[in-house]
Design a protein around this motif. Structure first.
Motif, PDB file in Angstrom:
ATOM      1  N   VAL A  40     -46.240 -90.279  59.134  1.00 19.12           N
ATOM      2  CA  VAL A  40     -46.055 -91.634  60.031  1.00 19.12           C
ATOM      3  C   VAL A  40     -46.066 -91.660  61.384  1.00 19.12           C
ATOM      4  N   TYR A  41     -46.112 -90.349  62.114  1.00 18.29           N
ATOM      5  CA  TYR A  41     -46.347 -90.198  63.357  1.00 18.29           C
ATOM      6  C   TYR A  41     -47.809 -90.668  63.861  1.00 18.29           C
ATOM      7  N   ILE A  72     -48.014 -94.425  63.515  1.00 19.72           N
ATOM      8  CA  ILE A  72     -47.666 -95.136  64.761  1.00 19.72           C
ATOM      9  C   ILE A  72     -48.686 -94.978  65.707  1.00 19.72           C
ATOM     10  N   CYS A  73     -49.227 -93.748  65.994  1.00 25.35           N
ATOM     11  CA  CYS A  73     -50.186 -93.799  67.164  1.00 25.35           C
ATOM     12  C   CYS A  73     -51.287 -94.653  66.869  1.00 25.35           C
ATOM     13  N   LEU A 122     -50.208 -98.197  67.870  1.00 24.09           N
ATOM     14  CA  LEU A 122     -50.177 -98.489  69.215  1.00 24.09           C
ATOM     15  C   LEU A 122     -51.625 -98.508  69.805  1.00 24.09           C
TER      16      LEU A 122
END
Length: 235
Positions: A60-61, A64-65, A68
């Motif tokens: 999930v990290y 998210i990147c 963004l």
């Protein structure tokens, strides 16, 4: 076994995420790549690679990147469309390297463009003599646009007073033995007419690998069985 399934899932997730991001950002990202597109593409690849194989951080990290990065790239593209100065900073600007037949050494030094690179790019444009060039511009995507001097340009039909013939875009009618009904409908071509043309060749639709209506309106067929007596693979 669980590790393999996790890698498989993360790799598939990275592929889908990259595909979605590319669709959102548009064709510009994969075509004429500018500084902005290059930076976006490199970061997308790095994040996707980590998403697929870096198990030290949750998937999930990296998602998210990617989200963004998509927002940043999409916003900066919108800003560059509205403000020319910002567009020049993000995407760069074309640079004239030959003006009226003269090489602009200062411009070439400014963009770190060597004579070897210039000559190579000219040869790729079928220009082997600098004397033929009137203007040459290095575009933001790294491609060289060349305008030849009048006496070295190829003659057009207008120059020799030949009336240009009407042409259309090629229309694919059969692919891999399947009639493309959508193309027939969009171009007002009846299936009966197509089948008549196929039957005139002594063939059926399933015998045809590819059929296309060319730019001059002629039908071109390629069959599964090409009836070559001695087919040869060229090495």
């Amino acid at each position: 076994m669980q590790v393999y399934f996790e890698l498989l899932g993360r790799t598939f997730m990275a592929f889908i995420a990259l595909l979605l991001v590319s669709r959102i950002l548009g064709k510009q990202t994969i075509s004429n790549m500018t500084f902005h597109d290059f930076a976006t593409g490199i970061m997308m690849g790095a994040i996707a690679a980590n998403l697929a194989f870096n198990r030290q951080f949750p998937a999930v990290y990296f998602l998210i990147c990617l989200v963004l990065l998509t927002l940043i790239s999409y916003t900066s593209s919108g800003i560059s469309l509205k403000f020319p100065k910002t567009r020049h900073w993000l995407s760069g600007a074309p640079t004239v390297v030959i003006d009226k037949g003269n090489i602009l050494e200062a411009n070439m030094r400014k963009i770190h463009y060597t004579l070897d690179s210039l000559n190579q790019s000219l040869r790729e444009k079928d220009v082997f003599d600098l004397n033929e060039v009137d203007y040459a511009i290095l575009e933001t995507n790294g491609q060289l646009s060349v305008k030849k001097k009048e006496q070295f340009r190829s003659a057009t039909k207008q120059d020799v007073h030949i009336k240009p013939s009407h042409s259309i875009l090629p229309i694919e009618l059969v692919m891999d033995g399947q009639i493309l009904h959508r193309n027939l409908d969009q171009n007002h071509i009846s299936e009966e007419w197509l089948m008549q043309q196929i039957n005139n060749k002594g063939k059926e639709a399933h015998d045809i690998f590819y059929a296309v209506k060319s730019t001059n309106g002629n039908l071109i067929f390629d069959y599964y069985q090409d009836e070559l007596s001695n087919p040869i693979d060229k090495e």
